[in-house]
Design a protein around this motif. Structure first.
Motif, short mmCIF file in Angstrom:
data_model
loop_
_atom_site.label_atom_id
_atom_site.label_comp_id
_atom_site.label_asym_id
_atom_site.label_seq_id
_atom_site.Cartn_x
_atom_site.Cartn_y
_atom_site.Cartn_z
N GLN A 1 33.01 70.34 45.38
CA GLN A 1 32.42 69.84 44.14
C GLN A 1 30.90 69.72 44.26
O GLN A 1 30.17 69.97 43.30
CB GLN A 1 33.03 68.49 43.75
N ASN B 1 35.05 67.02 30.86
CA ASN B 1 35.11 67.13 32.30
C ASN B 1 36.57 67.37 32.67
O ASN B 1 37.39 66.45 32.67
CB ASN B 1 34.58 65.83 32.94
N LYS C 1 29.09 72.61 43.07
CA LYS C 1 29.18 72.93 41.64
C LYS C 1 28.20 72.09 40.83
O LYS C 1 27.21 72.59 40.31
CB LYS C 1 30.62 72.72 41.15
N TYR C 2 28.46 70.81 40.71
CA TYR C 2 27.54 69.88 40.05
C TYR C 2 27.93 68.46 40.43
O TYR C 2 29.07 68.20 40.77
CB TYR C 2 27.51 70.07 38.53
N TRP C 3 26.95 67.55 40.41
CA TRP C 3 27.17 66.17 40.84
C TRP C 3 27.36 65.22 39.67
O TRP C 3 28.11 64.27 39.76
CB TRP C 3 25.99 65.69 41.68
N HIS C 4 26.65 65.46 38.61
CA HIS C 4 26.71 64.56 37.45
C HIS C 4 26.14 65.27 36.24
O HIS C 4 25.16 66.00 36.34
CB HIS C 4 25.89 63.28 37.72
N VAL C 5 26.77 65.09 35.11
CA VAL C 5 26.17 65.51 33.84
C VAL C 5 26.15 64.32 32.90
O VAL C 5 25.19 63.59 32.83
CB VAL C 5 26.87 66.75 33.23
#
Length: 387
Positions: free
Chosen positions: A58, A71, A61-65
């Protein structure tokens, strides 16, 4: 060196360098068998390889949006929670205290009533609402008047609950096994009667599974042992195996109560936490895994009863699954320190209960070693006490 931290914790003289499985190693290279699991958090043990892999993937990929966007991994974790509980929908947050705050808000908004009945020696967290729900004066001291919409009654006392119920009662909130209060299981008849009283009086039943949930007692949630169907369930601790995450699981009838704008949290359902939680639930909610937890717990309790129940220093051994309390007749802080010196980490629950919360992956050999160390230490203290 002077610490820059506020002294909110009475820290034990141990500095951790690394941990793996059931083993913790300090900065001096000494190894410890961990029967505390970060206070019931690392249910799959420290740095479980599958959980670590999921987190690392993860991270690429990305940590936070934002929770303003969809999601998919939140949906996956929520599905596993509802498939293994009495609930239908999930709200994600960051901790056990936050999950209980959400449960309190949902109960009040759903019912239009404000009073919530909780129990003496309960523990629901240290944020203001959760602290007010907690039936321990020592937790509340120094913070001024508590929210006056909570009423505390004796645990396992149906008549006291019945007497406390009135037309403004929104919910009854309980741990079916009180953790911080001393590892005290609720009586079956008590829990059955509570659920019936809730139905008869249009009161919600909230079960706090922050410590007891996610396989700790040998079932997905501790309330499963009692055959009840809570309206709201709060979870945290073991859900992320060390990554901060909490949640409430609520029945279908509350779907429209918690609509847009009613409750929120910036970091709740963070994708890194969700990656960990998804892997945790895939492992722990397997029938074979839970059966192993139950078997290990029965063995641990049986061995403890054989070894130390005859000591005058020990007044009770109780619990469910791998959540065991050894009640002693005096303060056990010295015993806990002695066990640490011998290489076993355990917890307290109040001043006189040794609390055991080993990783659910603990082996039979490790259980035997822990029992031997506990037995040896308690016998040594018995000799000193009565010599």
């Amino acid at each position: 060196m002077k610490s820059a931290l506020l002294p909110t914790y009475k820290r034990i003289d141990l500095s951790v360098a690394k941990a793996n499985g059931t083993t913790v190693e300090d900065i001096n290279g000494k190894k410890y068998l961990d029967f505390g699991s970060g206070i019931g958090v690392c249910n799959l043990g420290h740095r479980h390889p599958d959980v670590q892999k999921a987190i690392e993937e993860q991270l690429q990929k990305y940590w936070h949006v934002s929770n303003l966007y969809h999601n998919s991994i939140q949906e996956d974790v929520a599905k596993l929670l509802v498939e293994n509980s009495s609930g239908d929908y999930v709200f994600f947050c960051n901790s056990g205290a936050e999950s209980n705050e959400a449960a309190i808000k949902l109960a009040r908004k759903a019912t239009g009533k404000t009073k919530i009945i909780t129990f003496n020696q309960s523990f629901h967290g240290r944020t203001f609402g959760a602290m007010a729900a907690t039936g321990q004066e020592k937790i509340q001291q120094g913070f001024g008047p508590m929210l006056n919409t909570f009423e505390y009654v004796p645990f396992n006392d149906v008549e006291a609950v019945n007497h406390a119920i009135d037309e403004n009662t929104a919910a009854i909130m309980l741990e079916v096994i009180q953790g911080e209060g001393g590892v005290i299981p609720a009586n079956q008849s008590f829990v059955t009667d509570l659920e019936q009283m809730c139905k008869q009086n249009n009161i919600l039943l909230i079960v706090d599974e922050v410590q007891t949930g996610i396989g700790r007692t040998g079932m997905p949630f501790a309330y499963n042992h009692y055959g009840i169907s809570p309206d709201i369930i709060s979870v945290a601790k073991g859900l992320g195996n060390g990554v901060p995450v909490g949640a409430i699981i609520a029945k279908r009838k509350f779907y429209d109560v918690f609509g847009p704008g009613s409750h929120a949290t910036t970091f709740g359902g963070n994708p890194i936490s969700m990656a960990a939680a998804h892997t945790v639930l895939q492992h722990i909610f397997q029938v074979e895994f839970l059966q192993q937890v139950e078997t290990k717990g029965e063995n641990l309790k049986k061995r403890l009863i054989e070894k130390v129940s005859n000591l005058s220093l020990v007044s009770d051994i109780r619990g469910e699954g791998l959540m065991i309390g050894i009640e002693c007749t005096r303060d056990i802080s010295t015993v806990i320190n002695q066990l640490m010196q011998k290489g076993l980490l355990v917890l307290s629950a109040g001043q006189n209960v040794i609390r055991l919360l080993p990783p659910l992956t603990v082996t039979a050999k490790e259980i035997d070693l822990a029992v031997e160390l506990i037995s040896e230490t308690l016998i040594e203290n018995e000799v000193l006490l009565y010599s």
